[in-house]
Write a protein that holds these residues in place. Structure first.
Motif, PDB file in Angstrom:
ATOM      1  N   MET A  70      -4.531 -39.026  15.426  1.00 13.07           N
ATOM      2  CA  MET A  70      -3.517 -38.486  14.357  1.00 13.07           C
ATOM      3  C   MET A  70      -3.067 -39.716  13.345  1.00 13.07           C
ATOM      4  SD  MET A  70      -1.527 -35.802  16.690  1.00 13.07           S
ATOM      5  CE  MET A  70      -0.074 -35.301  15.418  1.00 13.07           C
ATOM      6  N   PHE A  88       1.610 -30.803  12.599  1.00 12.76           N
ATOM      7  CA  PHE A  88       0.594 -31.528  12.170  1.00 12.76           C
ATOM      8  C   PHE A  88      -0.890 -30.785  12.263  1.00 12.76           C
ATOM      9  CE2 PHE A  88      -2.698 -34.798  11.917  1.00 12.76           C
ATOM     10  CZ  PHE A  88      -2.314 -35.902  11.489  1.00 12.76           C
ATOM     11  N   TYR A 118       5.405 -35.913  14.117  1.00 15.34           N
ATOM     12  CA  TYR A 118       4.310 -35.144  13.574  1.00 15.34           C
ATOM     13  C   TYR A 118       3.459 -34.613  14.788  1.00 15.34           C
ATOM     14  CZ  TYR A 118       5.354 -36.360   8.578  1.00 15.34           C
ATOM     15  OH  TYR A 118       6.179 -36.338   7.642  1.00 15.34           O
ATOM     16  N   ARG A 125      -5.872 -41.306  11.370  1.00 18.73           N
ATOM     17  CA  ARG A 125      -6.400 -40.659  10.100  1.00 18.73           C
ATOM     18  C   ARG A 125      -5.176 -40.987   9.070  1.00 18.73           C
ATOM     19  NH1 ARG A 125      -9.412 -40.092  13.897  1.00 18.73           N
ATOM     20  NH2 ARG A 125      -9.930 -41.906  12.778  1.00 18.73           N
ATOM     21  N   SER A 155       0.976 -31.835  16.966  1.00 17.50           N
ATOM     22  CA  SER A 155      -0.340 -31.165  16.905  1.00 17.50           C
ATOM     23  C   SER A 155      -0.141 -29.554  17.335  1.00 17.50           C
ATOM     24  CB  SER A 155      -1.417 -31.667  17.599  1.00 17.50           C
ATOM     25  OG  SER A 155      -1.220 -31.513  18.981  1.00 17.50           O
ATOM     26  N   LEU A 199      -4.444 -29.343  12.473  1.00 17.87           N
ATOM     27  CA  LEU A 199      -5.912 -30.140  12.291  1.00 17.87           C
ATOM     28  C   LEU A 199      -6.878 -28.953  11.453  1.00 17.87           C
ATOM     29  CD1 LEU A 199      -6.595 -31.589  15.789  1.00 17.87           C
ATOM     30  CD2 LEU A 199      -5.486 -32.553  13.850  1.00 17.87           C
ATOM     31  N   THR A 251     -10.078 -33.181  10.465  1.00 18.12           N
ATOM     32  CA  THR A 251      -9.771 -33.985   9.603  1.00 18.12           C
ATOM     33  C   THR A 251      -8.205 -33.392   9.468  1.00 18.12           C
ATOM     34  OG1 THR A 251      -9.673 -34.587   7.251  1.00 18.12           O
ATOM     35  CG2 THR A 251     -10.588 -32.494   7.627  1.00 18.12           C
ATOM     36  N   ILE A 252      -7.437 -33.804   8.400  1.00 22.79           N
ATOM     37  CA  ILE A 252      -5.976 -33.054   8.180  1.00 22.79           C
ATOM     38  C   ILE A 252      -5.989 -32.849   6.789  1.00 22.79           C
ATOM     39  CG2 ILE A 252      -4.936 -34.534  10.048  1.00 22.79           C
ATOM     40  CD1 ILE A 252      -4.128 -36.747   7.989  1.00 22.79           C
ATOM     41  N   ASP A 253      -5.044 -32.025   6.435  1.00 18.82           N
ATOM     42  CA  ASP A 253      -4.725 -31.457   5.151  1.00 18.82           C
ATOM     43  C   ASP A 253      -4.182 -32.475   4.225  1.00 18.82           C
ATOM     44  OD1 ASP A 253      -2.806 -29.835   3.082  1.00 18.82           O
ATOM     45  OD2 ASP A 253      -4.579 -28.591   3.682  1.00 18.82           O
TER      46      ASP A 253
END
Length: 319
Positions: A245, A301, A281, A248, A283, A303, A214-216
């Motif tokens: 990305m 970005f 953004y 999400r 990764s 994870l 997931t992402i913050d």
């Protein structure tokens, strides 16, 4: 070497004086407290300093000479060598020192006696050393377009296993390699993106652990604050990773920006997009590369593995 060495000899320890002395000297050399070219104290002087027999010191110097760490020349003395064995000693002792520093700190916090811990440590290695060094093996199956580097690091960190990777793009040409890796693995790990495909590949031959990321939330808030119509790129190793990305972010309800999914495997498309982009953004796997292309527009970005996935990997060794 003129400076007096702070060596110790303790007859109450359960290992010999010559082992104590030799290992302390190896620590001093390994941590560069004594460097190539330095002279060790004369055997008689060091024996007097420690209150031990001169022959014990001479034996230690001879052992160090046999290990390629020092040279002994009649009339000149014992000198630290500049060679591969000393380089190897330095390479090994520095991480050992950092490890022991942490152990000493934790021992103090837990009110453990250091000498007792050290002696117990030798017995631990005798009893469990080989067993502790045998790690289980996990086969991680993923595609090359997602941030497989992030997943692999997290799998190894949380499970404590040796991790082998196999990419779905290698099929069907590398089926023999896949079967070999599968036979060597204790279990298989894949992501939600490829769970169905991997289950079909492995059948019932191996347990398949499916993990997700997931992402913050703070990153979502940052993206949500962008002006309406902002031209935003999501970049991973491949376009599929960028699409993941972007998806999400969409699922979090951010709909007011213009999305583009890109991969560093298509540098021409990425470069064209970067010229007119408002934000990019990237990764972790591609951040440095994208940052060099568009330093003022690129944002990390990161994870985050889902909590359930963390628990799944942590519990792997207990299965």
């Amino acid at each position: 070497m003129e400076e007096k060495l702070l060596l110790q000899a303790d007859a109450e320890l359960t290992y010999s004086i010559n082992t104590q002395l030799k290992e302390q000297l190896k620590w001093l050399i390994g941590m560069s407290r004594m460097v190539p070219g330095d002279m060790l104290p004369a055997a008689g002087d060091l024996a007097d300093q420690l209150g031990i027999n001169r022959n014990t010191v001479s034996l230690v110097y001879t052992q160090l000479k046999d290990e390629g760490i020092v040279s002994i020349q009649k009339g000149k003395g014992t000198q630290v060598l500049n060679g591969p064995r000393v380089e190897e000693l330095i390479r090994k002792r520095k991480p050992m020192y950092e490890l022991w520093e942490r152990m000493v700190e934790e021992a103090s916090e837990n009110h453990l006696e250091l000498r007792e811990l050290a002696v117990a440590g030798m017995a631990f290695v005798q009893l469990f050393g080989n067993q502790a060094s045998i790690k289980p093996t996990l086969l991680f199956i993923e595609c090359k377009e997602h941030d497989h580097i992030f997943y692999r690091k997290e799998i190894a960190r949380l499970s404590g296993a040796t991790v082998q990777s196999f990419f779905l793009e290698q099929l069907p040409d590398s089926m023999a390699e896949f079967e070999k890796l599968l036979s060597q693995a204790d279990a298989v790990v894949t992501t939600l993106n490829h769970s169905d495909q991997v289950h079909k590949l492995t059948g019932t031959r191996k347990t398949v652990l499916t993990i997700g990321a997931t992402i913050d939330f703070s990153l979502l808030l940052e993206i949500a604050k962008l002006s309406s119509g902002s031209k935003v790129g999501f970049v991973c190793l491949g376009q599929k990773g960028g699409q993941w990305m972007a998806q999400r972010v969409k699922e979090a309800g951010v709909q007011h920006i213009e999305y583009s999914a890109l991969g560093t495997n298509n540098p021409q498309a990425l470069e064209r997009f970067a010229d007119g982009a408002d934000k990019i953004y990237a990764s972790s796997a591609v951040y440095d590369e994208v940052k060099s292309l568009a330093p003022d527009k690129t944002v990390h970005f990161p994870l985050i593995l889902e909590k359930s996935s963390e628990n799944l990997l942590k519990d792997f060794l207990k299965i």
